[in-house]
Design a protein around this motif. Sequence first.
Motif, PDB file in Angstrom:
ATOM      1  N   GLU A 458       5.336  45.904  -5.556  1.00  0.00           N
ATOM      2  CA  GLU A 458       5.552  44.940  -6.633  1.00  0.00           C
ATOM      3  C   GLU A 458       5.508  45.579  -8.018  1.00  0.00           C
ATOM      4  O   GLU A 458       5.881  44.972  -8.999  1.00  0.00           O
ATOM      5  CB  GLU A 458       4.558  43.785  -6.542  1.00  0.00           C
ATOM      6  N   MET A1123       9.080  42.103  -7.753  1.00  0.00           N
ATOM      7  CA  MET A1123       9.709  42.380  -9.044  1.00  0.00           C
ATOM      8  C   MET A1123      11.035  43.122  -8.896  1.00  0.00           C
ATOM      9  O   MET A1123      11.951  42.951  -9.695  1.00  0.00           O
ATOM     10  CB  MET A1123       8.762  43.216  -9.922  1.00  0.00           C
ATOM     11  N   LYS A1127      14.282  41.731 -10.577  1.00  0.00           N
ATOM     12  CA  LYS A1127      14.905  42.418 -11.711  1.00  0.00           C
ATOM     13  C   LYS A1127      16.140  43.217 -11.302  1.00  0.00           C
ATOM     14  O   LYS A1127      17.203  43.077 -11.886  1.00  0.00           O
ATOM     15  CB  LYS A1127      13.880  43.360 -12.366  1.00  0.00           C
ATOM     16  N   HIS A1299       4.942  38.935 -20.112  1.00  0.00           N
ATOM     17  CA  HIS A1299       6.120  38.192 -19.652  1.00  0.00           C
ATOM     18  C   HIS A1299       6.399  36.918 -20.444  1.00  0.00           C
ATOM     19  O   HIS A1299       7.341  36.204 -20.152  1.00  0.00           O
ATOM     20  CB  HIS A1299       6.038  37.908 -18.154  1.00  0.00           C
TER      21      HIS A1299
END
Length: 1479
Positions: A458, A1123, A1127, A1299
């Motif tokens: 992650e 992630m 992403k 974030h």
Amino acid sequence: MKRRSQTQAQMAKDDNKKTKATSGALTVSQLSSDVIWQLASQYWAPDTKQDHLPYSAQVIEKIYSDEIATGNAGHSARRINMLEFSQYLEQYLWPHYQRETATHAHLMSIVIMANEKFRERVEVWTVFEKLPEQYPSFFRHVLESCLPADGGKEAKSSLRERTALLMFLNHCFNSMEIELCREQAKRLVSLSMWHCLQPRRREQELREVPEWRKYWKRLLKKEKDIKPEVLWERHFMQNLIIDFLNILESIPAEGPVKANVVHYCERFLEFIIDLEALLPTRRFFNTVLDDCHLIVRALLSPLVRREEGKLFGQLLDMLKFYTRFEINDVTGNSLTDHDMTQLHYKKITSLQRAVFAKFPSLRVFALSNVATVDKRESLEQHFGGLDGDGLRQIATFLNLVPEEVVSPLDWHRLDEPFLRELLITRHERRCSQLEALNEMPLYPTEQIIWDENVVPSEYYTGESCLALPKLNLQFLTLHDYLLRNFNLFRLESTYEIRQDIEDAISRMLPWQSEDGDVVFGGWARMALPIASFAVVEVAKPHLGENKPSRVRADVGVTLSVRREIKEEWENLRKHDVCFLITVKPTQPYGTKYNHREPFLPQVGLVSVRGCEVEGMLDANGRVIEDGPEPRPQLPGEQRSYRVWLDSNQYRMDMDDLQEGADDVYESFNILMRRKPKENNFKAVLETIRHLMNTECVVPPWLHDILLGYGDPAAAHYSNMSNQERSLEFNDTFLDYKHLEDSFPGYELKCSVGVEQRMPPYRLIFEDVPVQCESDEEDQIQKKVELSKSIAVQPYKYEARGPYPRNKPKQNSIRFTPTQVEAIRAGMQPGLTLVVGPPGTGKTDVAVQIISNIYHNHPNQRTLIVTHSNQALNQLFEKIMALDIDERHLLRLGHGEEALETEKDYSRYGRVNYVLAKRMDLLEQVQKLQTAVGVSGDNSYTCETAGYFYLYNVMARWEKFQSQMSVHREVADATKLRNLFETEFPFGKFFDDAPQPLFKGSSFEELMDTATSNFRYISDIFTELEEFRAFELLRTGLDRSKYLLVKEAKIIAMTCTHAALKRKELANLGFRYDNILMEESAQILEIETFIPLLLQNPLDGLNRLKRWIMIGDHHQLPPVIKNMAFQKYSNMEQSLFTRLVRLGVPTVDLDGQGRARSSICSLYKWRYKKLEDLQHIFEKDEYKKANSGFAHDYQLINVDDFKGVGESEPNPYFYQNLAEAEYIVAVYTYMRLLGYPAAKISILTTYNGQKHLIRDVINARCGNNPLIGWPHKITTVDKYQGQQNDYILISLVRTKAVGHLRDVRRLVVAMSRARLGLYVFGRVSLFKNCLELQKTFKLLTQRPLKLCLVPGDSFPTDRLTTDLVGNEAIKTIENMSEMAQFVYERYMAKMEELKGTLPTEEELLAMRNQLPLEDEENANEEPPEKRAAKEESVSKKKAPETFKPTPIVNEINMDEAETNQREQNQEDPIKESQDQTEES
């Protein structure tokens, strides 16, 4: 609680500094003292604009050499992050870019800053759009820097720089929706790039596509004197590939290799894959790529066989897959397996012809049938004997290589190994993608689960590329679309499975015993040691398959666990997925598990296999079936489960066993289960795979838009051929004035008088052409000028009976013009996208669309899909308030129980409702039978009731109509009324209705009343006719299926339920015409797509007519835990967001009625237009100020407490004690003023802070009845879709923005409050963030210290417009002061309450007034119990001394005391183990 992934933990230990560096964890103090920050202040920072020094190119050079282009990658990544945050690109680099004067450092600085923005996933192209005229020359500059200078071998850019340039180029090609990018990028991959092909190869391609030959000739004619720069551009892609091949082939087979070189090669393949995966870029480029033979040369390169080349090899496999993809590059049509086989045969026969002509020795090969020679082994055998010249002749004949290697074709390879591999790779039989997919096991195994290139941990920073598919704007075909989603969904599930396995196994502590066996030193709730395992059935394969049709096994476990855990294991349902795990630990007894070390070596995990539960076995070894009857109670603790194993995996394991591998089925020693809500991955994967195996029929008007091609507005109702001209808007409009206001651009025509213009209205849109029967009429119609006017026709509802309950329910909402446009669009055929900002009434619009479709098209069926059960229930509750017959409503899936209604809308609830309604209606029939004096048992069944209606009811009604028609001319109203009352045959039936039954004064009015009463009777029999099937169907299951397929008109389910049950619904014959999706921007792409295909096509067509999607892409996207998938693969992009990006027309709701106007201003800048509705200015609650606060919203600066700001007890588990204490103190203050707890919610941006605030509330006031718990303490992400009057938000971070930099999260955070919003955070950090500036500019205009009005009480009469004097305002300096202030208020409140408490005498008097207990019972009471009771009463009499809350003492305590208290308290971080890294 779930522990964080052990693999991640190990990475956190090794690479924590690097991770921190690349994620940009910068403190404000670091920023202000840093050289970058000082330069920013001097040259480009927006807040020091008036003091800026003149532009200097030397500054850019210095920053580039000192900060960006340093050798230390970790250090430079941190500096790049800092530069990007300081707005270096926006304020300095791009505004001063001029191609003539720009240096290499200037160019690279822009490229690297842009790449950093892409990595951070913030807006990039808006920066370049500010100076669009400079972009073409900048793009050309980028292209030139990608290649070696002047045709030499040495490039002017270093390899690291060229990697950055390549990444930027890839971002350009992946942003083709931006006109700036599209204009530049498309020139590189147009037909003109075929200039660089071998002439004979080009001729061959043009011969196959005559249409392209025309374009090519036109191109040559137009460009007789071609400019050198144009020619350079056309050869750019080929030159880039040649340069890459030179770099790749320079890597040695052994010895050291630079990481930069490998990284460049990986990024290059990623770039080529992305070009191949988009139809507009691959159409001509694919031929050029094939002509360069990149894949063959890469396969022969030493890097593929090196350890460092593992990722390169995986990327090469992906590229190979896409170059051979099943698509016609010319037309863009999908190719079937048959088409692909024909193309393969064509290639082989061309090869056979070449061989036949040139080589008599290969005559056997030339004359063999294709199937015998197209395998790799066969081709190697045939071509193995040929020398280099022979291979070259064949390759030249096939136009694969030039006859002579002379300039400009001197880069071609003609060596023997290359030519042999080229011919074999090109002509070997390709494996069908569908076959490969069908042979793939759906459960992940240990090879995939812990492969970092495929399932990254992650802590993905975005620095490297991965062997993963991407979800961008466009897809090649529906097969490609489904395949990419299938792979990503499978890998995201695998990541979650990995976390669960690591958590469960690490808790079980497997150790090696002295005799080499496994012993477990711990236990886990979700896993048990296996006592026995045996494969009990391997069924024969189906015809044409080589896998067993079914593999079943029995797994035995011992349930020596707590009762509730035992029940969980015993309640494993059919189709639940479990995992069989083998561990062979090497650690001796007593070894502690270390979360910081790698997982696999510590536990000795060897294999993982998935299985599906068929059921638990009873004492006789039979499967206990799920059913209504209670399950048998089994004695003892031994339990056995029958499970289905994956047939594909079993076949592969057996094949490996034949080759000497271990038998994994002999060694399983752990059985692991998962939480049911997280365990539906297999069903969803099976659904996607099943869709790929069936003919995926998407409506033709949707097909191209879904793939991202064609006109984005093609499916808008205004472009649909079947647009409806006349629409009944039912109860949408409240009055004629509302109708006029709703269509500001239209002229309204109404032929009736003003008094009669009452709703409902039928609207005829005269700007919509009349649908014509023939083409000639159509041509005439087109010539007629259509006026922008609406013909309004008021009409009346048909009265449904004499009872008050028969009056239809009415809408009471005054819809705005844009809401009406959304409703109109939703009623029309086609695709409707409604963007609904917070508080704009998305749900009300959705419900009105459903109601209007229901009334306009009574035979059509509508499917409602939402992301969450909560949203579905909100929608359903509003539907029930409208005029929709509840027998037509059905709610599928779990979560129905949360509906706030006594009625049950689930399948079986509706069956019970129908059966009960049937009995009620038959009783009504009995009553009618008695009223008309007919004998017999006509109300026995629906069938007998039908005959009764036909022969008795209808006959009497027709007779009555003919009798009355002769009295039409009678003028005497009284006589007429008497006639109707005496002649109406069903008068007695309506004895319980409001009397008199006939109230009119004219024949028409009286006849209308009679017709309305008969309609009431007729409806009874119509409903009974619909319920007749329920008498024939005997089981609840059959009845529920009938209800779903035939009876229900509005069916609601979540997207997850649709994905799980797709096959079952389609097989039942489920049909629907319209889909409405709520929360569309929160639903995964694939889970949005599956509901389109819940029905099988009829005659090869999908009957879907309308698709309405309602959502807000400016709020948070679907949750993706990993992630890298979020992403890198863009998996968080919803289909709704993709369609908006593609330019599909949207209806943007523009009137908000949730928040105060001032609060709305914090986020309304994000939307095209967002105004306040009138009630925001008129209602008292909006006019009045917030009691005890000087402002309705405020940003409160929170400094470090005892030198500590944010803390991170676990990686990415952020907390901030000062903010937590401050928020709790403000909450306590609000409760003391009298604010209801239910009106206050506390939000935060991180899970760690959520847990800390809960702990602080628990310690301070949670158990205090005077204060208690707020309505919710949760994260911003979890609170999306909800609202409250007063919101307190903790921003947590003090070192980096984190974030919250995602503007979508900011919008959600700012838009949850209706009346009061109080934000706690480090102002100096957030106010400098470019993305957040518009909101924080408004927030910082107000004082940054909390301003209270202590003299207020709740509710206050003070208005928002009233000025509060300085003497009435108390400014709170910091958290400690607030805590002290609240403590004093609390003590004062307690003193005040003490005065209102009753005295001892009053308590005694009150006690004596209580009713006495029964004497007998009182005497029977044991003396000990009586004494205890008396003692407790005496304790109550003496009031306890109040113990003040310890908050003040904690703040004033010295550190030693604080540490002591912290040790005594339970660690608040423990719960963190169950959380994801960020909210």
